[in-house]
Design an enzyme around this catalytic site. Structure first.
Site, PDB file in Angstrom:
ATOM      1  N   HIS A   5      35.613  -1.123 -24.264  1.00  0.00           N
ATOM      2  CA  HIS A   5      35.654  -0.187 -23.125  1.00  0.00           C
ATOM      3  C   HIS A   5      34.575   0.858 -23.367  1.00  0.00           C
ATOM      4  O   HIS A   5      34.422   1.336 -24.492  1.00  0.00           O
ATOM      5  CB  HIS A   5      37.021   0.491 -23.037  1.00  0.00           C
ATOM      6  CG  HIS A   5      38.144  -0.486 -22.817  1.00  0.00           C
ATOM      7  ND1 HIS A   5      38.592  -0.824 -21.566  1.00  0.00           N
ATOM      8  CD2 HIS A   5      38.875  -1.211 -23.698  1.00  0.00           C
ATOM      9  CE1 HIS A   5      39.571  -1.714 -21.680  1.00  0.00           C
ATOM     10  NE2 HIS A   5      39.768  -1.975 -22.956  1.00  0.00           N
ATOM     11  N   THR A  27      46.017  -1.827 -20.533  1.00  0.00           N
ATOM     12  CA  THR A  27      45.355  -0.738 -19.805  1.00  0.00           C
ATOM     13  C   THR A  27      44.725  -1.235 -18.506  1.00  0.00           C
ATOM     14  O   THR A  27      43.996  -0.498 -17.848  1.00  0.00           O
ATOM     15  CB  THR A  27      44.286  -0.055 -20.671  1.00  0.00           C
ATOM     16  OG1 THR A  27      43.246  -1.004 -20.951  1.00  0.00           O
ATOM     17  CG2 THR A  27      44.871   0.457 -21.968  1.00  0.00           C
ATOM     18  N   HIS A  29      34.792  -7.292 -16.205  1.00  0.00           N
ATOM     19  CA  HIS A  29      35.397  -6.001 -16.553  1.00  0.00           C
ATOM     20  C   HIS A  29      34.966  -5.539 -17.935  1.00  0.00           C
ATOM     21  O   HIS A  29      34.999  -4.359 -18.254  1.00  0.00           O
ATOM     22  CB  HIS A  29      36.925  -6.098 -16.542  1.00  0.00           C
ATOM     23  CG  HIS A  29      37.487  -6.462 -15.214  1.00  0.00           C
ATOM     24  ND1 HIS A  29      37.548  -5.573 -14.177  1.00  0.00           N
ATOM     25  CD2 HIS A  29      37.983  -7.630 -14.743  1.00  0.00           C
ATOM     26  CE1 HIS A  29      38.070  -6.172 -13.122  1.00  0.00           C
ATOM     27  NE2 HIS A  29      38.331  -7.427 -13.442  1.00  0.00           N
ATOM     28  N   HIS A  39      37.700  -7.028 -27.187  1.00  0.00           N
ATOM     29  CA  HIS A  39      36.840  -6.601 -26.076  1.00  0.00           C
ATOM     30  C   HIS A  39      36.586  -5.094 -26.186  1.00  0.00           C
ATOM     31  O   HIS A  39      37.158  -4.430 -27.043  1.00  0.00           O
ATOM     32  CB  HIS A  39      37.507  -6.944 -24.730  1.00  0.00           C
ATOM     33  CG  HIS A  39      38.798  -6.228 -24.549  1.00  0.00           C
ATOM     34  ND1 HIS A  39      40.010  -6.773 -24.892  1.00  0.00           N
ATOM     35  CD2 HIS A  39      39.078  -4.975 -24.100  1.00  0.00           C
ATOM     36  CE1 HIS A  39      40.974  -5.904 -24.648  1.00  0.00           C
ATOM     37  NE2 HIS A  39      40.432  -4.799 -24.175  1.00  0.00           N
ATOM     38  N   GLU A  92      39.438   4.826 -24.230  1.00  0.00           N
ATOM     39  CA  GLU A  92      40.647   4.875 -23.405  1.00  0.00           C
ATOM     40  C   GLU A  92      41.588   5.905 -24.003  1.00  0.00           C
ATOM     41  O   GLU A  92      41.893   6.922 -23.383  1.00  0.00           O
ATOM     42  CB  GLU A  92      41.265   3.482 -23.330  1.00  0.00           C
ATOM     43  CG  GLU A  92      40.330   2.502 -22.633  1.00  0.00           C
ATOM     44  CD  GLU A  92      41.056   1.446 -21.840  1.00  0.00           C
ATOM     45  OE1 GLU A  92      41.762   0.628 -22.447  1.00  0.00           O
ATOM     46  OE2 GLU A  92      40.925   1.450 -20.593  1.00  0.00           O
ATOM     47  N   HIS A 114      39.177  -3.121 -28.559  1.00  0.00           N
ATOM     48  CA  HIS A 114      40.562  -3.577 -28.681  1.00  0.00           C
ATOM     49  C   HIS A 114      40.604  -4.993 -29.237  1.00  0.00           C
ATOM     50  O   HIS A 114      40.003  -5.893 -28.646  1.00  0.00           O
ATOM     51  CB  HIS A 114      41.251  -3.577 -27.303  1.00  0.00           C
ATOM     52  CG  HIS A 114      41.443  -2.200 -26.758  1.00  0.00           C
ATOM     53  ND1 HIS A 114      41.539  -1.924 -25.410  1.00  0.00           N
ATOM     54  CD2 HIS A 114      41.565  -1.008 -27.408  1.00  0.00           C
ATOM     55  CE1 HIS A 114      41.722  -0.622 -25.250  1.00  0.00           C
ATOM     56  NE2 HIS A 114      41.733  -0.037 -26.446  1.00  0.00           N
TER      57      HIS A 114
HETATM   58  O1  1SD Z   1      41.649  -4.568 -20.548  1.00  0.00           O
HETATM   59  C1  1SD Z   1      42.186  -5.651 -21.255  1.00  0.00           C
HETATM   60  C2  1SD Z   1      42.014  -6.883 -20.406  1.00  0.00           C
HETATM   61  O2  1SD Z   1      40.654  -7.166 -20.311  1.00  0.00           O
HETATM   62  C3  1SD Z   1      42.689  -8.019 -20.994  1.00  0.00           C
HETATM   63  O3  1SD Z   1      42.043  -8.346 -22.198  1.00  0.00           O
HETATM   64  C4  1SD Z   1      44.111  -7.621 -21.226  1.00  0.00           C
HETATM   65  C5  1SD Z   1      44.855  -8.705 -21.933  1.00  0.00           C
HETATM   66  O4  1SD Z   1      44.432  -8.837 -23.231  1.00  0.00           O
HETATM   67  O5  1SD Z   1      44.177  -6.481 -22.068  1.00  0.00           O
HETATM   68  C6  1SD Z   1      43.627  -5.374 -21.548  1.00  0.00           C
HETATM   69  S1  1SD Z   1      43.840  -4.113 -22.783  1.00  0.00           S
HETATM   70  O6  1SD Z   1      45.130  -3.479 -22.587  1.00  0.00           O
HETATM   71  O7  1SD Z   1      43.710  -4.699 -24.103  1.00  0.00           O
HETATM   72  N1  1SD Z   1      42.741  -3.037 -22.569  1.00  0.00           N
HETATM   73 ZN    ZN Z   2      41.236  -3.005 -23.792  1.00  0.00          ZN
END
Ligand code: 1SD
Ligand code: ZN
Length: 261
Positions: free
Chosen positions: A95, A203, A64, A93, A105, A118
């Site tokens: 997006h 998200t 992802h 990570h 986002e 993030h």
């Molecule tokens: O999209 C991430 C997901 O990959 C995972 O890291 C999760 C838990 O940390 O978080 C979401 S997010 O809300 O940080 N986008």
């Molecule tokens: Zn994220």
């Protein structure tokens, strides 16, 4: 493969709430932040501890996104600002979108940015990330928005350089050198107290409403080629991972705060 594709379409963002009732709550992320509809506040300083030492780090293709973790636990801690407690760094990570005109986002005044990073932290008292997910004050997430620059941003080169090695889902790679997270998390100390903050969710499913979001107003830079390197990663189906952002969700009854110095 055909069956998988159908499942993937079925579980796309528009259908998440059918599969996960928690994805249709009233504190969902991301949101559009309307700068004309924020409340200015002056919170205590946001603090990041442990960012001045380089940490051995590795990047994984989760199917992802690309996720970066450090080998040392509790390497970096976050406190202050809207947070009443200490939060421990879990991972960061990204997006992104199909081209340089979309990908973030959260939107600012309905404007989309080509990338959003993030940095996810969990509340230290809860001892682990998974335990923190069970509590409404479990996570704090720092969000960074990017715009396209003509020159590559050297801070992200060590990460971008390993992406070709983790093209396949499940692959991971240790960065060649320990990473100084300070450059990534505090690109400009003079601008770190200028941010929007609101209560929201993960998200991605199950969209748990456990996150205090802190979105920095300052934008970071990445070159077109650096952005494009992320789009070469592959998802579970082996297709290019070119769109991993969730569309904005209703603000509902929430107030977005703007911290000013
Ligand atoms: O999209 C991430 C997901 O990959 C995972 O890291 C999760 C838990 O940390 O978080 C979401 S997010 O809300 O940080 N986008
Ligand atoms: Zn994220």
């Amino acid at each position: 493969v055909f069956q998988n594709k159908i499942n993937l379409i079925f579980v796309g963002p528009a259908n998440w709430s059918k599969e996960y009732h928690t994805c249709s709550g009233k504190l969902q992320s991301p949101i559009n932040i309307d700068e004309h509809n924020v409340t200015n506040v002056s919170l205590s300083p946001l603090r990041l501890i442990g960012i001045d030492n380089p940490h051995q780090s590795y990047v994984t293709n989760t199917g992802h996104t690309a996720t970066l973790r450090t080998n040392e636990s509790k390497a970096v801690m976050l406190s202050g600002g809207p947070l009443e407690n200490i939060y421990v760094f879990e991972q960061l990570h990204f997006h992104w979108g199909e081209n340089d005109h979309e990908g973030s986002e959260d939107l600012i005044n309905n404007h989309s940015f080509p990338m959003e990073m993030h940095a996810v932290f969990y509340k230290e008292d809860y001892k682990s990330f998974n335990e923190a997910l069970k509590h409404s004050d479990g996570l704090a997430i720092l969000a960074y928005l990017y715009e396209v620059s003509p020159q590559p941003n050297p801070t992200y080169e060590p990460i971008v350089k390993v992406l070709p090695d983790i093209e396949t889902m499940g692959k991971g790679k240790v960065l060649q050198e320990p990473l100084l997270l300070e450059n990534v998390l505090v690109p400009d100390i003079a601008k770190i107290q200028d941010y929007f903050t609101y209560p929201g969710s993960l998200t991605t499913p199950p969209c748990l409403e456990v996150a205090r979001w802190i979105d920095f107003k300052d934008h970071q830079q990445l070159s077109h080629d650096q952005l494009a390197a992320f789009r070469d990663l592959r998802n579970q189906e082996g297709d290019k991972l070119t769109h991993n952002f969730r569309p904005v969700q209703p603000l509902e009854n929430r107030e977005v705060l703007h911290n000013i110095l």
